[in-house]
Enzyme design. Sequence first.
Site, short mmCIF file in Angstrom:
data_model
loop_
_atom_site.label_atom_id
_atom_site.label_comp_id
_atom_site.label_asym_id
_atom_site.label_seq_id
_atom_site.Cartn_x
_atom_site.Cartn_y
_atom_site.Cartn_z
N LYS A 1 1.29 4.25 -2.96
CA LYS A 1 1.43 5.92 -2.72
C LYS A 1 2.56 6.50 -3.13
O LYS A 1 2.72 7.36 -3.76
CB LYS A 1 1.27 6.08 -1.36
N ASP B 1 0.92 -1.25 -0.08
CA ASP B 1 0.13 -0.09 -0.10
C ASP B 1 0.93 1.28 0.06
O ASP B 1 0.55 2.33 -0.72
CB ASP B 1 -0.79 -0.02 1.25
#
Length: 385
Positions: free
Chosen positions: A241, A237
């Site tokens: 980003k 995750d």
Amino acid sequence: MERHREMKNIPIILMGCGGVGRQLLQHIVHCRTLHANMGIHLRVVGVCDSKTVLVTPDVLSTEFDDALLINICKTKSDRLSLEKCVNSGKCEASPYSEFRRKLTDIAARLGFVLVDCSASSETIEVITQTVKLGCCTVLANKKPLTGPMEEFDQLFLQTRRIRHESTVGAGLPVIASLNRIISSGDEVTSIVGSLSGTLGYVMSEVENGKPFSEVVKAAKDLGYTEPDPRDDLSGMDVARKGLILARLLGQRIDMNTIKIESLYPDKMGPGTMTLEDFLANGLPLLDNDIKERVKKASSDGKVLRYVCILQNSTCVIGIHEVPKDSALGRLKGSDNVVEICSRCYEPPNPLVIQGAGAGNDTTAAGVLADIIDLQDQFPFTNTGK
Ligand SMILES: NC(=O)c1ccc[n+]([C@@H]2O[C@H](COP(=O)([O-])OP(=O)(O)OC[C@H]3O[C@@H](n4cnc5c(N)ncnc54)[C@H](OP(=O)(O)O)[C@@H]3O)[C@@H](O)[C@H]2O)c1
Ligand SMILES: *[C@@H]1O[C@H](CO)[C@@H](O)[C@H](O)[C@H]1NC(C)=O
Ligand SMILES: *[C@@H]1O[C@H](CO)[C@@H](O)[C@H](O)[C@H]1NC(C)=O
């Protein structure tokens, strides 16, 4: 004195009606007066989840009223089908398979904002198509921006029509700040970000000598982690980003070229070890290594943080030693912190953006602010383009 002012209508179609999507609908309803004072009316004309598409019978002249929007939220939080909301002819339901055709059909007649609050990698196609037809898009979903470089390029052909603040640091103004720095010609030399609330919490807690395994279990009990904490510990995750930020800086890279340090070895992965086995027997085996690394860092006046580092045209994801007395070093709890260095913000005085980096409320607030930020793309008329 009475003021006569033109109103702007911004039509919206929402994809995804989970925690963030529902909170967005609630924010829209609660902000009616505020937005009216700004001369803006948000006109929701369609909502879909993974199974059903709801649209108004005539997208040019009708919209979902607030009672229907609240009903949609209630229906979805009761885990019922969106079809239950079809009453009194205020909206029509069709199966998800007709979604793409319906949306491109509408896009040919009406400019709208397509809001992606799903967690799906399948929305990219319809987003690209409707943007091509002149629509705008706002994303909380990272997946459309982390696929192949060509897909990213397609979306950003029209940079004025896309906003995605909530994909990095939820509602925190990370992307808005970065875009302002970039567009002013202030060269960014590095970005270091703790972009996972879960891993921020874990790394600051192990600093005080608590065993890694205990801290991860505590984070799970506090509801900070995904149901399987390995989804957080893998770093995927954070990597998504990091990739979004890297691409904004002009790095033409893909997910598979990013170096990602996972906090558990392959042999403890979901494919080989059950969650129960991992928590009871796998995790404790990782305690010693982290403990040694904490100790080593501490002897140099540093602490460990799980960060994405963008520097020298590369993107690296993993545990990194940072000075104790930096913004990252002082991080406690589940906040996100991003340090941006540039000509104007030279080390050791970076631009620091810090605050809650997750949560339905703040994420939906970021999406809403993005929608309002697109107002210049819409004319002063009541209906239509
Ligand atoms: N929550 C946060 O703190 C946070 C922070 C930053 C970013 N985000 C991002 O925001 C997005 C939404 O998060 P969430 O927590 O609200 O997720 P969620 O609760 O899992 O909701 C996802 C929603 O998307 C729908 N959906 C799934 N596939 C779809 C498709 N192909 N087309 C249209 N809708 C589809 C789901 O439908 P069903 O209801 O039918 O399953 C569900 O309503 C995610 O991408 C997440 O990464 C979340
Ligand atoms: C976000 O919304 C979901 C669905 O309503 C809920 O289960 C979850 O607890 C919420 N998260 C937070 C941090 O409020
Ligand atoms: C970038 O280059 C500088 C100077 O060579 C080096 O000190 C630094 O560690 C590099 N950063 C990364 C992330 O590789």
